[in-house]
Design an enzyme around this catalytic site. Structure first.
Site, PDB file in Angstrom:
ATOM      1  N   CYS A 106       0.831  -1.200   0.000  1.00 58.78           N
ATOM      2  CA  CYS A 106       0.000   0.000   0.000  1.00 58.78           C
ATOM      3  C   CYS A 106       0.867   1.252   0.000  1.00 58.78           C
ATOM      4  CB  CYS A 106      -0.914  -0.041   1.226  1.00 58.78           C
ATOM      5  SG  CYS A 106      -1.711   1.517   1.564  1.00 58.78           S
ATOM      6  N   CYS A 109       0.004   3.975   2.560  1.00 59.68           N
ATOM      7  CA  CYS A 109       0.410   3.704   3.939  1.00 59.68           C
ATOM      8  C   CYS A 109       1.915   3.878   4.118  1.00 59.68           C
ATOM      9  CB  CYS A 109       0.063   2.272   4.349  1.00 59.68           C
ATOM     10  SG  CYS A 109      -1.503   1.698   3.739  1.00 59.68           S
ATOM     11  N   ASP A 110       2.707   3.464   3.140  1.00 60.12           N
ATOM     12  CA  ASP A 110       4.150   3.311   3.372  1.00 60.12           C
ATOM     13  C   ASP A 110       5.048   4.205   2.519  1.00 60.12           C
ATOM     14  OD1 ASP A 110       3.576   1.418   5.224  1.00 60.12           O
ATOM     15  OD2 ASP A 110       3.888  -0.288   3.910  1.00 60.12           O
TER      16      ASP A 110
END
Ligand code: NAP
Length: 283
Positions: A106, A109-110
């Site tokens: 993702c 997210c990262d």
């Protein structure tokens, strides 16, 4: 109707992980979490209650149906299953070992972890291009490694990606191995035409090779097809009267926010009709 929405820890599922939503009617240029917030607020205004626990056990064998979550048992006279899908994996030992150590799923997210770094995105569909675009805001170089010679993503995403000179493409190529002991250091690739193998050094590998239905909770209680999708009739009806399926779970092809909302609406109308036909409103 009295409605409980059991969301798991992250309200909004995959929409909440999408940086920019381009193609939902009436909503332009906002983020996925923005859209989730608007939807949640609207549902709450109509009386829906939200519970941020994951269902751990479901019993559809008797009525009312039972769901266990967060150590409690909840009952419902109807149920709409919209548990979405889970990231597909390549099936490599190195992928499991390095998951969370450079292998990730993702970008939203990262991506910050890869600021100024080199990242490989595996896949060639909408997810791969969307994730590559999100990553390119942070990473210095993003290599989309695809086993075909062209992208299958939608035109609007491909056009945006083509204009981004941080995004590069490695065509007709398969990933043989993800390299690194305790962190990702590169990928070993194989050119499908020549069979030649080579190494591309990188700091991260994002898997964007599709999704499988998240239906293990219902195995043995509802009929699933060979890929794990719940078998439905009239789009949203499962084999158990009063239990409906919506979203990615009954969409093997389009998987857009707007198509998920469409089937959610149909499932809700069927649930309402079922309750009206079977007595006293209910929960
Ligand atoms: P997808 O369309 O199924 O594409 C998966 C990609 O991964 C394909 O390029 C596929 O290649 C490749 N792939 C699959 N297995 C592989 C493997 N073992 N090794 C290497 N490559 C592999 O999945 P998706 O991109 O996640 O999209 C899923 C659905 O979500 C689509 O309907 C899409 O429209 C929707 N979606 C929409 C948006 C948006 O509208 N912004 C964003 C994300 C997703 P092959 O073609 O060779 O199989």
């Amino acid at each position: 109707m009295k409605t409980l929405v059991m969301t798991g820890p992250m309200v909004g599922g995959q929409i909440a992980l999408t940086y920019q939503i381009d193609n939902y009617p009436g909503f332009s240029g906002g983020t996925g979490p923005d859209l989730v917030g608007i939807m949640k607020k609207q549902a709450e205004e109509f009386g829906a209650e939200f519970l941020e626990h994951s269902a751990t056990k479901v019993d559809l064998s008797e009525r009312p149906f039972r769901v266990h979550a967060g150590g409690e048992e909840y009952t419902g006279r109807t149920m709409i299953i919209a548990t979405g899908s889970l990231n597909r994996k390549l099936g490599l030992e190195s992928e499991e070992r390095l998951m969370g150590r450079g292998v990730f799923v993702c970008a939203t997210c990262d991506a910050l972890l890869y600021e100024g770094k080199k990242v490989v995105v595996i896949g060639g569909g909408d997810s791969a291009v969307q994730e590559a675009l999100d990553l390119a805001n942070f990473a210095s170089e993003v290599f989309v490694v695809h086993r075909r010679g062209r992208l299958t993503a939608c035109r609007c995403l491909v056009d945006r990606a083509k204009k981004n000179d941080r995004i590069k493409y490695v065509w007709n190529t398969e990933v043989q191995e993800i390299l690194g002991e305790s962190r990702v250091e590169g990928v070993r690739l194989r050119d499908k035409a020549s069979g030649e193998e080579w190494t591309l050094e990188c700091d991260g590998v994002l898997l964007a090779i599709g999704w499988d239905p998240n239906t293990s909770l219902f195995r043995g209680q509802l009929e699933l097809d060979e890929r794990g999708y719940i078998i439905s009739e009239n789009e949203v009806e499962t084999g158990v009267e009063g239990v409906y399926v919506a979203g990615d779970l009954n969409d093997r092809r389009y998987r857009q926010v707007v198509t998920a909302c469409s089937s959610g609406c149909k499932a809700a109308l069927e649930a309402e009709r079922y309750l009206a036909e079977h007595g006293d409103g209910g929960s």
